[in-house]
Design a protein around this motif. Structure first.
Motif: not given
Lengths: 203, 1513
Positions: B913-921
């Protein structure tokens, strides 16, 4: 009687209250996440609570007392259901912003259980972001659970390892479970006995 | 109330047996309870003391009230009530101080258990309770009543406070109350506090005062005499050989302080040992625990909760010498410089080489000798000695005794030196001679063989000498030598004379005894016989020494001088070896020599570096040069952790492409620590190999004897040998610190002492497992066997050397695994359920989404695994059944494997996972967005304005069957073929009144009833409807009319994913296509008899397939929606239909349509709900491209996408091996096959791979087509763009007569730049063989852009002046060779496909018989080659006529289908989608013909002709 081929797990209880210092007017979404061998047979898999406000009587706790009631059928304890909670509330601009995500397994042991779940929110990736964004976060799903129509905003389940994400705890939610199982023992799964029922018998 | 309940609960517990296991009390609580009890006890005793004087009152005042409230209270309750009763009494008398203290205490208790606060009343009672100092009678009485004493009551009560968790909330309230009470009490007692200022003391004063009673021991060392008893010398036990053990390290200053302090004490000296040091244990760590055992004070603990003390088990450490992480001090580095390799002999040496090597060796020797110049040195020494002797003899008159004494010594030395000098001189001379001899040999050899192999040339430089002086020196030397020799001889002679005399004397005396013995012998002959034997040997009479002859000596000396010295006057010869000679070029050499040279060229060598017998690096393989030198010039930096035991170089030779042989191993010495990189000199280390090589050319071989002589005499044998020049040194770190292990650093100072003690340093870590080595080390290091520290080691060594212990030769990683196995391995493998679970966990395709794995073995059927097992088995078995063609089957299985590996990559990528997979910022809003936002705020509100709402996207993972629908909006069509108007010439010859011609048979349409036959002529031209079939679900629109119908209908088709797997990667691999078929609905009059016409309408509806559009599901999935006008794929021949006829009915758009032919349909397709297409796998692929180029490519792409984010910029692609390749490498002119030159080449991976695989997508097609165009000499580019329906794709652009033409590579269709119906919608970049241009124009649709790439304003080039094209060579092959197709195989395939299709049609008509019309089939078969020839154009009329002629009786509807061939399945699908089989007239007959035209390289073009025939009656 033929030996059972599935066991049942009935969970009732309520999402009692939350402690989110500094926040008010929060509501809570819950959903259950479970493995491939589990099927819900009755009850609601997910739901959304009323908005609760702090009162002068209990200035720290937000009481929902939102009931949960669901029955599962399964062939395999692997993928034991988890309840996934996400708490939302309005921010300064009145947008609904997440105030905490959390998940906990439904207790194995029959009886009455109380669980306090620490709720986390993801951290902004940078200071600038922290300043500019209104903290809109949404999580992608990792376990397959729940149909999308019924869960407009996907719930959180925690993937086995998340080295990429930084979170911060922002409060607690207390959930009460009344757990009943059927045929679990017959099928060879010994989860022990809760103290609850025995104590009650004695009294 | 709560108190009452609490006491109630306490009763319950009292009755219960003390089994806390069932209660919720945890261990933690137990200890808390204990603490609390102790506190309570303390409080009570305190209270007892203070209140002991108080008069207890026996009246139970409040008892009644409590009883009233709780009538159910039992008798034992009274004890509690007794307390209550007493409390109010105490309260009034208690001093407020006590109360205060108690309350504080209580508060403290409270803080320890926040959850379990006592109730208000209880707290009140507790504080006011008079802990009376035992009214003994009362207590006794109470005991009698309850059998429980009061203390217990109190205890129990307190304990119970936490038993009751349910009452938390009430407790909370109580707490507040209690707190408040306590606080008030506290505040009223102000008199207890006295306010005082803070004392302040002067610092110096403080110091002064401190000095009075503080002693600061000195840090200076104490003299030994003070520590020892008087008149005693310190004695060192260790020196006496006793084991003392090692003291713990204490700093010297601390020791001194301690000693000074101890000495101040009385009997301080007792603390010192015999050696004058403080007594100390060797190891201050105590072996056993001093912690006292914990006894459980509570009897009430359930047996299962009782803590059992088990002594900690000491782990017997198996590997005591493992280098712990703490020992690690960073990396140490050895630099190994391998400069090169020189062969002194090699099997490929020619004879000349052998000699040359010998010469070189001799010359080297000569040079070395000359450098040392021993002869000169020794000669000088000789002269010095001689003059010294001379001097001392002359000066002897002065009577210097020392000088006199040293004369013989000098003489001795002179002799020695002379001998040495002579030897050296001789060596010099022979060396020179051999050099000359070898050189002569070389010269003669060169003359003999008539070519030169080596550049060696020997020059002999003559140094002229002055004849006279030379002669003088020579003579003087000889004379001096003669003189010395004479002297020597004289000395010798004298010495010998002396010896002779003594010996003679001995001999004489012996002779005498002998004689007397002989006399004796005669008496005792028998006895002495044996003894006699000893003496029996004759003693030789000594010979008197000979006097040396001076003449003889002179002759000797001169002879020797002749031999080893240069003759006087002879010039000094100085050889000089140069490499200036020229080698005969190979062409001029004889064959054998040519062969030898070629063989040398083929050979190359490399060197492996082995550190501690492990290969750590190797040099590059370098060819052996013609002078048998190999230059590597590589420096290897070895970062090492282990102590270097051995450094080895292995020299390998490779011959040609194949064999690699180990020539020799060379051990390098581990360098001294002083040897650092930069200072180390190159050393030459010799090696030789015992390999035996015989060669069949001029090379002399190794280990084979050969000779220089013509007769083969004087044989010589050489072994392969050579020298490696290398150096090993310790590296120097960044800060100039040498990276040398510390052990070795110490090693230099204290040789081997420390090394011996540290086992690892001396034998290496690997040695630790080798018991013998360890034992050897222990013996060598002289370990003190009495030292307890070594006990374990000694024992180990003892055991190992005696061979009793078994040392396992494996290492277990999870030694506890066994205990955690809940089932044995066999059972695990046997169980079907476990297998199922395991396969699912491994995400095997068949089981990935298996839900509800049954709980019992018996519920799992074997069938589940059958498919899987079959697949696993057949993975490598190629099944030709489905492919009809072995080659294609191989390809299919290859593609299957590629697909599997891609899916596996996806699966692994899914877990990263990378961050954008997990958090929608939210993106950080830029200034522009902020500005827009502000602008929007100012906008007037328009609540009624409709806004498009974005559809919610759904990730594909949590879907199930029925969730996804495919929405197809059929809007309109243009230019549908119309029915042929009149077939008059055909009508007449037809026998039947109703010809097949449909207008007669045409039945009423909705608008006009078919009352008159004349109407027929006015009948609508065509009644098209559209049928969409997907995954065998069929939906159709209503029927519209006319060649340009408008439907505007939405069709909904369900979608089912394979295996119920809705994950992204599975959706991506869906192979289904959406077929959009256009049919003409034809109504036939079914009335047999004209008479019935009045009374009823009987019509039969027939549908005639007109054409279709195919859109793969994956395209829809990736594109999310497809919106556009598509060309309908209409067969070249549609019987009974024509296109031209309706051109008359212009509607104005014809002008736009001028270039296009064919029919079009406007569609809108989407998926509901919208699915999020999977992201590309984030993986870096390895590459062979230059790093700079890749960086430039990345930069270019980033620049492009920042300007036009929607335009795709393609610079690198991934090839079949998964490597990144720069795209221009694919473009190169290629020769098209001759057969295709005239036809449109519509068949690209590299073209060769593609042709081999016979499968590729648009990109490959485009690349090949582009290459063909280039090969034909046209200007062609590859267009990367967006097309409908393919999505992102590649097209080809050519420039023909100043007009740009766009080619669709997969269909072969071409379009002008301004063609409205060109499927290519957007142009992103153009690629040629040497550049990439990115579209920088405002628009990107082909009609609106300039294709002139020379303008950088419009097209941004990748290679420009700043980055010139580096001349990347193409990865395409030079030329494609086209294999001619196997015509026979094509024929066979043709008949097989025909059979399969026929079978399928019969299968699709399960309820009716399917009759085949052979005649028609053969007729059709004849047509097909014609169609291929004409590419399906312009034959329609003839064709039709022909068919009519032959099959006049039948009403034929049918068409040819043209497809490229890769598999059978698409063919079947295509036939099925036309719906020919759906006709259900009872007397229908079918005809089906297949024709395969084979193009080179096995490219097959397939024509299928299907027709249905209805006999006209």
């Amino acid at each position: 009687m033929a030996a059972p081929s599935v066991f049942l797990l009935a969970v009732s209880g309520e999402i009692e209250s939350g402690e989110f210092p500094g926040f008010d007017d929060l509501y809570c979404k819950f959903s259950f996440v479970y493995g491939q061998d589990w099927v819900p047979t009755a009850g609601l898999e997910e739901g959304i609570s009323q908005i609760t406000s702090k009162s002068s009587v209990s200035p720290t706790t937000l009481v929902w007392n939102f009931p949960i009631d669901i029955t599962f059928k399964s062939t395999n304890p692997f993928g034991w259901p988890q309840i996934v909670l996400s708490v939302y509330g309005p921010d300064f601009f009145g947008h609904d912003v997440v105030r905490g995500y959390g998940a906990v397994h439904v207790p194995f042991v029959p009886g009455r259980h109380k669980r306090t779940i620490a709720m986390f929110v993801p951290e902004s990736t940078s200071r600038l972001q922290q300043l500019t964004s209104n903290f809109y976060f949404a999580f992608c799903i990792h376990n397959s659970a729940g149909a999308p129509e019924r869960a407009p905003d996907p719930p959180v389940t925690i993937p086995p390892s998340l080295p990429v994400i930084r979170v911060r705890s922002q409060g607690f939610v207390t959930v009460c479970f009344n757990v009943m199982t059927k045929d679990l023992h017959k099928l060879g799964y010994d989860v022990g006995q809760g103290p609850g029922p025995q104590g009650l018998q004695q009294a | 109330m709560s108190a009452a309940r609490r006491s109630d609960a306490s009763e319950a517990v009292r009755e219960l047996p003390p089994v806390p296991s069932t209660s919720r009390t945890s261990f933690a609580e137990l200890s808390v309870r204990q603490r609390m009890r102790e506190k309570l006890k303390a409080a009570r005793t305190k209270a007892e003391i203070t209140l002991s004087q108080e008069d207890p009152s026996p009246q139970p005042r409040r008892l009644k009230g409590i009883r009233e409230r709780k009538p159910g209270v039992r008798l034992d309750k009274t004890s509690d009530n007794d307390k209550f009763r007493e409390m109010p009494e105490g309260e009034s008398h208690l001093p407020s101080k006590v109360k205060f203290r108690d309350s504080v205490k209580k508060l403290k208790q409270k803080s320890t258990f926040q959850n379990d606060f006592p109730s208000e009343e209880e707290a009140y009672n507790f504080f006011t309770f008079n802990f009376d100092a035992v009214p003994e009678k009362m207590k006794a009485g109470a005991r009698k009543k309850n059998g429980l004493n009061e203390e217990e009551g109190v205890e129990e009560e307190c304990v119970e406070t936490h038993e009751d968790e349910q009452e938390e909330d009430e407790m909370d309230d109580d707490v507040h109350l209690v707190k408040d009470d306590d606080l008030f009490i506290g505040q009223t007692d102000e008199d207890l506090l006295v306010v005082k200022p803070v004392d302040c003391e002067n610092y110096t004063e403080q110091l002064k005062r401190e000095k009075e009673f503080l002693f600061i021991p000195s840090m200076l060392a104490v003299p030994a005499s003070e520590k020892m008893p008087r008149n005693m010398q310190p004695r060192y036990l260790e020196d006496e050989g006793l084991y003392t053990g090692e003291r713990p390290v204490v700093s010297q200053s601390n020791q001194n302080i301690l000693e000074n302090r101890i000495l101040r004490q009385d009997q301080g000296k007792e603390w010192f040992g015999d050696d004058g040091k403080i007594l100390a244990l060797p190891n201050p760590v105590k072996q056993s625990s001093t912690r006292p055992p914990i006894f459980s004070l509570e009897e009430g603990i359930a047996p299962e909760f009782e803590t059992v003390y088990r002594k900690a088990i000491k782990m017997t450490s198996t590997n005591p010498y493992f280098v712990g992480p703490g020992d690690f001090q960073g990396l140490f580095q050895l630099d190994i410089d391998i400069c090169g390799l020189i062969f002194t002999h090699h099997p490929c040496f020619s004879r000349e080489h052998v000699l040359a090597a010998k010469l070189a060796q001799l010359y080297d020797q000569y040079l070395a000798r000359r450098q040392k110049n021993l002869t000169k040195l020794l000669t000088d020494k000789l002269h010095a000695l001689r003059s010294a002797v001379q001097y001392s003899i002359e000066g002897s008159g002065d009577g210097v005794p020392v000088a006199q004494q040293s004369i013989p010594e000098y003489k001795m030395e002179i002799r020695q030196t002379r001998r040495l000098r002579d030897a050296e001189q001789e060596k010099d001379r022979t060396l020179l001679k051999t050099i000359i001899k070898v050189w002569k040999q070389i010269k003669s050899l060169r003359d003999f063989q008539k070519f030169t192999n080596t550049p060696m040339k020997l020059y002999l430089r003559k140094e002229e000498v002055d004849q006279k002086s030379d002669e003088k020196v020579y003579e003087a030397e000889i004379q001096a030598e003669i003189k010395e020799l004479l002297e020597e001889c004289m000395e010798e002679y004298e010495k010998k004379m002396e010896e002779y005399k003594t010996e003679l004397h001995h001999w004489k005396s012996w002779k005498k005894t002998q004689k007397s013995k002989k006399k004796k012998k005669k008496d005792t002959r028998v006895d002495e016989e044996s003894a006699d034997h000893d003496f029996g040997e004759e003693r030789i009479k000594p010979i008197p020494p000979r006097m040396a002859n001076s003449l003889e000596i002179e002759q000797q000396v001169r002879e020797k001088a002749d031999n080893c010295r240069r003759k006087p006057g002879e010039p000094i010869l100085v050889p000089e070896l140069t490499l200036s000679g020229s080698i005969t070029p190979t062409e001029q050499c004889p064959r054998a020599e040519v062969l030898r040279r070629e063989d040398v060229k083929k050979r190359s060598a490399f060197i492996k570096v082995l550190f501690n017998s492990k290969e750590v690096s190797r040099t590059v393989t370098r060819p052996i040069s013609s002078d048998f030198r190999v230059h590597f010039g590589q420096i290897f930096n070895l970062q090492i952790i282990n102590w270097p035991e051995s450094l080895k170089l292995q020299i390998y030779e490779t011959t040609g492409m194949s064999s690699t042989t180990l020539l020799a191993e060379v051990f390098l010495p581990v360098p001294e620590t002083a040897v650092l990189t930069g200072t180390a000199a190159l050393e030459e280390i010799e090696f030789s190999s015992d390999q035996r090589v015989m060669l069949d050319h001029e090379g002399v071989g190794s280990g084979v004897s050969f000779s220089f002589e013509a007769d083969g005499s004087n044989k010589m044998t050489f072994m392969t040998s050579g020298k490696v020049s290398s150096s090993v040194s310790w590296a120097v770190g960044e800060k100039g610190i040498p990276l040398i292990p510390p052990v070795s650093q110490q090693n230099t100072g204290i040789p081997s002492a420390l090394k011996n003690i540290d086992a690892i340093a001396s034998i290496g870590t690997s040695g630790l497992t080798d018991m013998k080595k360890l034992a050897k080390w222990a013996a060598e290091a002289k370990l003190d066997p009495n030292d307890p520290n070594n006990a374990a080691l000694m024992q180990l060594i003892m055991i190992s050397t005696s061979g009793e212990a078994h040392v396992p030769d494996f290492f277990r990683l999870e030694q506890l695994q066994q205990e955690f196995n809940f089932v044995s391995d066999e059972e695990f493998n046997r169980s079907k359920r476990f297998r199922l679970l395991r396969l699912r966990n491994e995400e095997v395709a068949e089981f990935r989404n298996y839900k509800q794995v049954p709980l019992h073995e018996r519920e799992i059927s074997e069938k589940i695994f059958q498919d899987y097992e079959k697949r696993v088995q057949e993975r490598d078995v190629i099944d030709s059944k489905n492919y009809l063609d072995a080659h294609r089957a191989v390809v299919a299985s290859y593609l299957q494997k590629v697909r599997e590996s891609v899916i596996n990559r996806f699966l692994t990528a899914k877990h990263h996972f990378i961050l954008s997979d997990l958090v929608n910022e939210e993106e950080i809003p830029g200034l522009g967005i902020l500005g827009l936002g502000l602008f929007k705020l100012a906008e007037p509100k328009r609540p009624l304005r409709p806004r498009r709402k974005e559809r919610k996207k759904v990730t594909a993972q949590n879907l199930s069957d029925g969730d996804i629908k495919l929405l197809v909006n059929i809007i309109r069509a243009y230019d549908i073929p119309v029915r042929k108007q009149v077939m008059s010439k055909l009508q007449q010859p037809s026998k039947s009144s109703r010809s097949f011609n449909e207008m007669f048979a045409a039945s009423p349409s909705a608008q006009s009833p078919p009352n008159s036959p004349d109407w027929a002529f006015n009948q609508v031209l065509v009644r098209p409807f559209v049928e969409v079939s997907f995954q065998r679900t069929v939906c159709r629109t209503t029927t519209a009319e006319g060649p340009s119908p408008c439907w505007n209908e939405e069709l909904e088709l369900p979608f089912r994913a394979p295996n119920g797997d809705y994950s992204t990667q599975s959706l991506q691999s869906v192979k289904d296509e959406v077929f959009i078929n256009v049919f003409d609905e034809v109504l036939h009059d079914a009335v047999e008899d004209d008479r019935e016409r009045g009374s009823g309408i009987h019509t039969r509806i027939e549908r005639h397939w007109l054409g279709c559009v195919k859109i793969p599901f994956t395209t829809i999935y990736f594109q999310a929606r497809i919106d556009g006008t598509f060309k309908i794929n209409i067969p070249p021949v549609l019987l009974g239909y024509s296109k031209e006829k309706n051109v008359g009915m212009e509607r104005g758009y014809d002008s736009v349509r001028n270039l296009s032919e064919g029919s079009y349909i406007t569609l809108f397709i989407t998926i509901e709900p919208q699915l999020i297409p999977g992201e590309s796998v984030r993986e870096k692929f390895d590459t062979q491209e230059d790093e700079k180029l890749l960086q430039a490519a990345e930069k270019y792409e980033a620049e492009c996408t920042s300007k036009f984010p929607s335009r795709q910029c393609l610079t690198t692609v991934i090839d079949l091996d998964g490597k990144t390749v720069f795209i221009t490498r694919y473009i190169k002119p290629l020769n098209p096959p001759q057969e295709l030159l005239d036809a449109v080449p519509d068949r690209s991976q590299t073209a060769a791979q593609f042709l081999y695989l016979l499968a590729g997508d648009e990109e490959e097609h485009a690349v090949l087509l582009c290459n063909y165009f280039l090969g034909m000499g046209k200007k062609a580019w590859l267009i990367i763009g967006n097309a409908i329906p393919e999505g992102p794709t590649a097209y080809v652009l050519t420039l023909e007569q100043s007009q740009y033409v766009i080619w669709n590579p997969s269909t072969g269709c071409f379009y002008g730049q301004y063609d409205t119906f060109c499927p290519l919608q957007n142009v992103y970049c153009l690629i040629s063989c040497d550049n990439i241009w990115f579209n920088m124009q405002e628009y990107d649709s082909p009609g609106r852009i300039y294709f002139d790439i020379s303008k950088p304003k419009h097209w941004k080039p990748f290679f420009s002046r700043s980055l010139p094209f580096p001349g990347l060579h193409s990865i395409q092959p030079e030329e494609l060779t086209y294999e001619h197709s196997d015509k026979a195989a094509a024929l066979e395939l043709q008949s097989r496909i025909e059979k399969i299709l026929k079978d399928k049609i019969m299968e699709w008509r399960p309820t009716r018989p399917t009759r085949w019309n052979r005649y028609c089939t053969s007729t059709l078969r004849n047509f097909l080659p014609l169609l291929e020839q004409n590419q399906g154009r312009d034959i329609e009329d003839d064709h039709q006529a022909e068919l009519q002629k032959q099959l006049g009786d039948y009403r034929v509807s049918g068409f040819p289908i043209h497809m490229p061939y890769s598999e059978v399945r698409p063919l079947i699908e295509a036939v099925h989608s036309t719906g020919v089989h759906t006709i259900d007239v009872s007397n229908v007959e079918f005809a089906l013909a297949v024709y395969i035209h084979a193009y080179p390289q096995n490219v097959l073009s397939i024509w299928i002709y299907v027709a249905s025939l209805v006999r006209n009656r």
